[in-house]
Design an enzyme around this catalytic site. Structure first.
Site, PDB file in Angstrom:
ATOM      1  N   LYS A 194      -3.189   2.018   2.693  1.00  0.00           N
ATOM      2  CA  LYS A 194      -4.928   2.392   1.863  1.00  0.00           C
ATOM      3  C   LYS A 194      -5.800   3.615   1.741  1.00  0.00           C
ATOM      4  O   LYS A 194      -5.616   3.611   3.239  1.00  0.00           O
ATOM      5  CB  LYS A 194      -5.343   0.764   1.473  1.00  0.00           C
ATOM      6  CG  LYS A 194      -3.945  -0.093   1.530  1.00  0.00           C
ATOM      7  CD  LYS A 194      -3.128  -0.636  -0.024  1.00  0.00           C
ATOM      8  CE  LYS A 194      -2.472  -0.501  -0.517  1.00  0.00           C
ATOM      9  NZ  LYS A 194      -2.188  -2.153  -1.155  1.00  0.00           N
TER      10      LYS A 194
HETATM   11  C1  LIG Z   1      -0.733  -2.847  -1.427  1.00  0.00           C
HETATM   12  C2  LIG Z   1      -1.668  -4.390  -2.561  1.00  0.00           C
HETATM   13  C3  LIG Z   1      -2.051  -5.548  -2.110  1.00  0.00           C
HETATM   14  C4  LIG Z   1      -2.105  -6.324  -1.647  1.00  0.00           C
HETATM   15  O1  LIG Z   1      -0.890  -6.026   0.173  1.00  0.00           O
HETATM   16  P1  LIG Z   1      -0.842  -7.028   0.946  1.00  0.00           P
HETATM   17  O2  LIG Z   1      -0.410  -5.980   1.713  1.00  0.00           O
HETATM   18  O3  LIG Z   1      -1.363  -8.466   1.185  1.00  0.00           O
HETATM   19  O4  LIG Z   1      -2.712  -6.946   1.805  1.00  0.00           O
HETATM   20  C5  LIG Z   1      -2.355  -6.624  -3.592  1.00  0.00           C
HETATM   21  N1  LIG Z   1      -1.976  -5.969  -5.002  1.00  0.00           N
HETATM   22  C6  LIG Z   1      -1.793  -4.012  -4.942  1.00  0.00           C
HETATM   23  C7  LIG Z   1      -1.566  -4.103  -6.194  1.00  0.00           C
HETATM   24  C8  LIG Z   1      -1.933  -3.562  -3.650  1.00  0.00           C
HETATM   25  O5  LIG Z   1      -1.241  -2.214  -4.223  1.00  0.00           O
END
Ligand SMILES: *Cc1c(COP(=O)(O)O)cnc(C)c1O
Length: 385
Positions: A194
């Site tokens: 991210k």
């Molecule tokens: C990364 C992401 C999440 C959450 O991911 P985690 O791995 O639980 O932190 C939720 N929704 C979207 C669209 C994502 O890209």
């Protein structure tokens, strides 16, 4: 060259899909927490929440153990429960739909906009029914969802809104509001690919102190802030984020502007390098004042191209790529549980069948972008479209 030498050379030359920016600042911050002796439920959590909420212009924030945990608690705080329906996008990471299932609510999908790839407000409005409790738009690939339109639908029908902003740190709406700063519970994720990472982690931004109190309690086993150590007045979870992770997050916030600018720079290089490839669709440019917070660089291959073949051909020359994303309603679990089938959401299905994520990270060099573009162009030419 021997086989092992060849393999070593190749590993060195591989351009990965993603790579986090972490350095001495994060190392120092972690060591400081380790030496402090308070590894969880300490001062870094509150500080990270304060700095993060200020960053997205929200009055409040709750640090949690993942984006998924944040979505779960945000839906609970929004009052979503058994038998309710939550309208959301089928073109997302599976967590946004799963979060409703954790509460025995039903994710109801509606088709996406072919340009922005976000949930189409008109389709979402048409899906509202007697059991609809909430809208869960996803700012996919960092492009802001049309929140003013969803806010009108929500107010017309008395619905709650929870935003999945896990891919959208740094994005902003046409009226200047940063994504996450409109007051609805909005959820960010800090997995390693991210815009900002704590390894694993998440944050809910919001403006309602009662919801903040509820989420703070439920992330910590249902304990009220003023309660004794082993007293619990409601069901809760362990969705806490450690002080170690929060310290990394604080260090990452300090370099966030630089990382976002670097991602935007790489996106610009890609756009220039790929524009000449016929039939290839690039991420939509910012429109009408909405601004993307760059998360991934996903292209759509021309129709009829063997995508798996493209992935293999790129891998053979040391370039990672990945189909991204899959249509959630066509995943086997969702098909079996809800009887979904092809043809329900044609725009989403067409996009999901053709989309390919290319290597994308802040430290990517102009030469690496050029290499990806050149190889992708060559592969597509060979496959003859
Ligand atoms: C990364 C992401 C999440 C959450 O991911 P985690 O791995 O639980 O932190 C939720 N929704 C979207 C669209 C994502 O890209």
């Amino acid at each position: 060259m021997g086989a092992s030498q060849g393999a070593a050379r190749q590993a060195e030359d591989v351009i990965p899909l993603a790579r986090p920016v972490v350095g001495e600042e994060e190392e120092r911050a972690v060591i400081e927490v380790l030496r402090s002796g308070q590894l969880s439920l300490g001062p870094r959590v509150v500080e990270f929440e304060r700095l993060f909420s200020a960053r997205v212009g929200a009055p409040l924030a709750c640090a949690v153990s993942s984006g998924t945990a944040g979505l779960h608690l945000a839906l609970r705080a929004a009052g979503v429960g058994e038998g309710d329906e939550v309208i959301t996008s089928p073109f997302s990471f599976v967590a946004s739909a799963n979060a409703a299932l954790y509460e025995r609510a039903r994710p109801v999908f509606a088709d996406i906009d072919p340009i922005t790839l976000n949930l189409d407000p008109r389709a979402a409005g048409a899906a509202v029914g007697g059991r609809t409790r909430a809208l869960l738009p996803v700012h996919i690939f960092g492009y802001p969802a049309d929140m003013p339109a969803f806010e009108r639908i929500a107010s017309d029908h008395g619905l709650a809104i929870v935003e999945d902003a896990c891919e959208a740190l740094g994005a902003s709406h046409a009226d200047g509001t940063p994504v996450g700063g409109r007051g609805h519970p909005s959820v960010f994720g800090f997995y390693a690919n991210k815009q900002l990472t704590t390894g694993e982690g998440g944050m809910v931004t919001l403006d309602d102190p009662a919801q903040k109190q509820l989420i703070d309690s439920e992330r910590n086993q249902g304990r009220a802030l003023d309660m004794g150590w082993l007293d619990h007045d409601r069901l809760g979870f362990n969705y806490r984020l450690s002080d170690i992770a929060c310290a990394i997050g604080i260090a990452q916030l300090e370099r966030l502007d630089g990382m976002l600018a670097a991602r935007a720079r790489v996106a610009g290089l890609y756009r220039e390098a790929l524009e000449g490839i016929e039939g290839l669709e690039l991420p939509c440019p910012d429109r009408g004042g909405d601004t993307r917070g760059w998360f991934v660089f996903v292209v759509q291959l021309p129709r009829g191209v063997d995508r798996d073949g493209v992935v293999r051909a790129l891998a053979a020359v040391g370039i990672q790529s990945k189909p991204y994303l899959s249509a959630i309603h066509l995943m086997s679990f969702y098909r079996e549980r809800f009887g979904h089938r092809e043809g329900e959401f044609p725009v989403c299905e067409d996009v999901a069948a053709r989309s390919l994520a290319l290597p994308f990270f802040p430290a990517m060099s102009e030469g690496q972008v050029a290499r990806v573009a050149q190889q992708l162009g060559a592969v597509l030419e060979r496959t003859g479209t």
